[in-house]
Design a protein around this motif. Structure first.
Motif, mmCIF file in Angstrom:
data_model
loop_
_atom_site.group_PDB
_atom_site.id
_atom_site.type_symbol
_atom_site.label_atom_id
_atom_site.label_comp_id
_atom_site.label_asym_id
_atom_site.label_seq_id
_atom_site.Cartn_x
_atom_site.Cartn_y
_atom_site.Cartn_z
ATOM 1 N N VAL A 1 0.850 -1.180 0.000
ATOM 2 C CA VAL A 1 0.000 0.000 0.000
ATOM 3 C C VAL A 1 0.889 1.234 0.000
ATOM 4 C CG1 VAL A 1 -1.930 -1.125 1.183
ATOM 5 C CG2 VAL A 1 -0.133 -0.020 2.520
ATOM 6 N N THR A 2 0.313 2.339 -0.437
ATOM 7 C CA THR A 2 1.004 3.616 -0.354
ATOM 8 C C THR A 2 0.572 4.314 0.920
ATOM 9 O OG1 THR A 2 1.149 3.836 -2.748
ATOM 10 C CG2 THR A 2 1.377 5.843 -1.461
ATOM 11 N N VAL A 3 1.531 4.706 1.723
ATOM 12 C CA VAL A 3 1.228 5.370 2.993
ATOM 13 C C VAL A 3 2.047 6.641 3.096
ATOM 14 C CG1 VAL A 3 0.678 3.209 4.179
ATOM 15 C CG2 VAL A 3 3.003 4.088 4.260
ATOM 16 N N GLY A 4 1.470 7.627 3.765
ATOM 17 C CA GLY A 4 2.222 8.822 4.106
ATOM 18 C C GLY A 4 2.973 8.585 5.390
ATOM 19 N N ALA A 5 4.239 8.959 5.433
ATOM 20 C CA ALA A 5 5.042 8.669 6.624
ATOM 21 C C ALA A 5 6.166 9.676 6.773
ATOM 22 C CB ALA A 5 5.630 7.257 6.533
ATOM 23 N N ALA A 6 6.535 9.910 8.009
ATOM 24 C CA ALA A 6 7.790 10.580 8.325
ATOM 25 C C ALA A 6 8.859 9.497 8.371
ATOM 26 C CB ALA A 6 7.686 11.315 9.651
ATOM 27 N N ILE A 7 9.968 9.754 7.698
ATOM 28 C CA ILE A 7 10.993 8.725 7.500
ATOM 29 C C ILE A 7 12.271 9.148 8.210
ATOM 30 C CG2 ILE A 7 12.323 7.450 5.769
ATOM 31 C CD1 ILE A 7 9.909 8.823 3.895
ATOM 32 N N LEU A 8 12.864 8.212 8.924
ATOM 33 C CA LEU A 8 14.119 8.449 9.643
ATOM 34 C C LEU A 8 15.127 7.389 9.224
ATOM 35 C CD1 LEU A 8 14.554 9.161 13.444
ATOM 36 C CD2 LEU A 8 15.891 7.381 12.337
ATOM 37 N N HIS B 1 12.850 12.982 6.474
ATOM 38 C CA HIS B 1 12.014 13.551 5.420
ATOM 39 C C HIS B 1 10.592 13.039 5.628
ATOM 40 C CE1 HIS B 1 11.021 15.467 1.703
ATOM 41 N NE2 HIS B 1 10.815 14.337 1.031
ATOM 42 N N VAL B 2 9.669 13.528 4.824
ATOM 43 C CA VAL B 2 8.278 13.098 4.915
ATOM 44 C C VAL B 2 7.718 12.980 3.507
ATOM 45 C CG1 VAL B 2 7.306 15.438 5.058
ATOM 46 C CG2 VAL B 2 6.066 13.512 6.082
ATOM 47 N N GLY B 3 6.833 12.020 3.300
ATOM 48 C CA GLY B 3 6.220 11.861 1.986
ATOM 49 C C GLY B 3 5.543 10.513 1.853
ATOM 50 N N ASP B 4 5.047 10.232 0.667
ATOM 51 C CA ASP B 4 4.390 8.953 0.400
ATOM 52 C C ASP B 4 5.438 7.890 0.077
ATOM 53 O OD1 ASP B 4 1.887 10.014 0.772
ATOM 54 O OD2 ASP B 4 1.547 10.406 -1.361
ATOM 55 N N VAL B 5 5.237 6.720 0.611
ATOM 56 C CA VAL B 5 6.135 5.600 0.353
ATOM 57 C C VAL B 5 5.305 4.366 0.018
ATOM 58 C CG1 VAL B 5 7.994 6.450 1.833
ATOM 59 C CG2 VAL B 5 6.230 4.976 2.805
ATOM 60 N N MET B 6 5.872 3.477 -0.777
ATOM 61 C CA MET B 6 5.238 2.193 -1.025
ATOM 62 C C MET B 6 5.687 1.228 0.060
ATOM 63 S SD MET B 6 4.786 -1.045 -2.105
ATOM 64 C CE MET B 6 5.990 -1.870 -3.114
ATOM 65 N N ILE C 1 9.762 1.819 -0.014
ATOM 66 C CA ILE C 1 10.594 2.396 -1.058
ATOM 67 C C ILE C 1 9.895 3.628 -1.601
ATOM 68 C CG2 ILE C 1 11.663 0.206 -1.746
ATOM 69 C CD1 ILE C 1 9.734 0.182 -4.148
ATOM 70 N N GLY C 2 10.651 4.433 -2.328
ATOM 71 C CA GLY C 2 10.075 5.617 -2.950
ATOM 72 C C GLY C 2 11.021 6.792 -2.865
ATOM 73 N N PRO C 3 10.750 7.855 -3.624
ATOM 74 C CA PRO C 3 11.610 9.034 -3.608
ATOM 75 C C PRO C 3 11.801 9.626 -2.213
ATOM 76 C CG PRO C 3 10.056 9.147 -5.438
ATOM 77 C CD PRO C 3 9.660 7.971 -4.603
#
Length: 423
Positions: free
Chosen positions: A236-243, A340-345, A360-362
């Motif tokens: 699924v595609t989810v919005g997340a803050a990534i560390l 960073h923050v954004g949509d990830v698969m 994964i994702g940009p």
């Protein structure tokens, strides 16, 4: 399962091991009604209950209802867990819920364990029993026996609960009736053990599967996998803050330090990072050598604030770890964190037979580039403007300006985080 359909409850019960069952059958060869009610329930009516502690409490209640003088019972399981070697489920007469205790590795070296009937049982005994109310009984001087006597118990017995492939767990029963258990009582109780072994092994293996998945892929990913997300490409595609975090100069350290010291160092570093992340609702998806990847799903409106709180606590823990390293004559550890923050698969990626549940994702790539930039800018924590605006914390951070990131067109604004003031 075919046995259940064709033979019903009686066929299911008859198929269980009968090492102890013959002496208490009725004259026509059928099970006495009270024993059959307990066995019918264990074999046929527990399939909807997920937790063995609930089944154990209900079984003990039904035993008492059937006239068994059971006032206390325990199940002792060896479990596969990164923190615990075993668990005990305890029921007492009058309780509607079990008490559950876990035991850390090393408990088998303690005086409490070595001077206990469980140790005697684990040394190979098939039965350990003590007539607690008989002063002439030849019982070892175990502290547990004194405790049980003080609580009014009159009899105590341990038996094995056999699971497949030779695995042996323990079950205990204690009575408070004067004189304790009769021989018929003991035979009744032994008769239900094969059914309980089947029921408990299923639940224990279900829990083991969940524990192993939680240990290696995290709690949220494990839920997805257990729910059936096992097809390559599913996700699924989810919005997340990534560390993303990485340890500095690890290659040099691993070359210079003894192996065991390197492992201890890594475990201490990951504890300092991981525990705050998990405490603040983040999910660690993977450890990558000396680095880690974690996400804070934006389904939680406090995700970005929680991520900052986790970094703040992790920095404090890493400072303490470095103080310990300095006392041992080691150099302090350096680290870099990109956020960073954004949509990830979020899902399954890999080969046909070997999958990884990851993101994964940009947005992940940008977090990774920010972590790499910490080396150049000499700042341990760098955050993107997108994250800072989402978190609403620009006024509390230092704006370092715009920088190009490898593989990204244009520049992005970058902020430095140096920890929040504690009251």
């Amino acid at each position: 399962m075919t046995m259940m359909k064709t033979g019903g409850a009686e066929a299911a019960i008859q198929s269980l091991p009968e090492a102890h069952s013959g002496s208490l059958r009725d004259s026509d060869g059928r099970w006495p009604e009270r024993r059959r009610r307990v066995l019918d329930w264990l074999v046929l009516e527990t399939r909807g209950e997920r937790f063995i502690d609930n089944i154990f409490v209900e079984m003990c209640r039904r035993l008492a209802e059937a006239g068994m003088p059971v006032a206390r019972a325990t199940l002792h399981f060896r479990i596969h867990h990164p923190q615990w070697i075993g668990a005990r489920i305890l029921w007492r007469k009058g309780l509607t819920e079990a008490e559950i205790d876990t035991y850390a590795y090393g408990v088998e070296d303690t005086t409490q364990y070595l001077n206990s009937p469980l140790h005697e049982f684990n040394d190979g005994a098939d039965e350990v029993r003590c007539h607690l109310d008989d002063p002439t009984a030849d019982c070892p001087d175990y502290p547990l026996y004194d405790e049980l006597r003080a609580e009014g118990f009159t009899d105590y017995v341990i038996w094995p609960l056999h699971h497949t492939l030779g695995k042996r767990h323990a079950i205990t029963f204690a009575s408070d009736r004067p004189g304790g258990f009769s021989s018929d009582d003991l035979t009744f109780l032994k008769d239900i053990l094969p059914a309980l072994a089947l029921v408990s092994e299923i639940r224990l293996k279900n829990r083991l599967a969940r524990t192993l998945l939680e240990t290696y892929v995290g709690p949220h990913a494990s839920e997805q996998i257990l729910a059936g997300a096992t097809t390559r490409g599913s996700g699924v595609t989810v919005g997340a803050a990534i560390l993303i975090c990485d340890l500095r100069d690890f290659t040099k350290l691993s070359d210079l330090w003894p192996r065991d010291d390197v492992i201890e160092l890594l475990n201490g570093y990951f504890d300092a990072m991981a525990e705050p992340i998990e405490r603040h609702g983040g999910e660690i998806l993977k450890f990558m050598g000396d680095g880690l990847l974690a996400i804070f799903p934006l389904s939680d409106p406090c995700a970005c604030s929680n991520l900052l709180g986790a970094i703040d606590e992790a920095q404090a823990a890493l400072s303490k770890l470095n103080e310990d390293n300095l006392r041992k004559g080691h150099d302090p550890l350096g680290y870099g964190i990109g956020v960073h923050v954004g949509d990830v698969m979020y899902g399954n990626i890999g080969s046909r037979k070997r999958l990884d549940f990851t993101v994964i994702g940009p947005a992940v790539n940008i977090a990774s580039r920010l972590e790499g930039l910490t080396k150049e800018l000499k700042r341990p924590v760098l955050l993107s403007r997108a994250f800072v605006e989402k978190a609403g914390c620009a006024a509390k951070l230092e704006n370092l300006g715009s920088y190009p990131l490898r593989g990204l067109d244009g520049e992005i604004d970058i902020f430095a985080f140096s920890g929040r003031k504690r009251s």
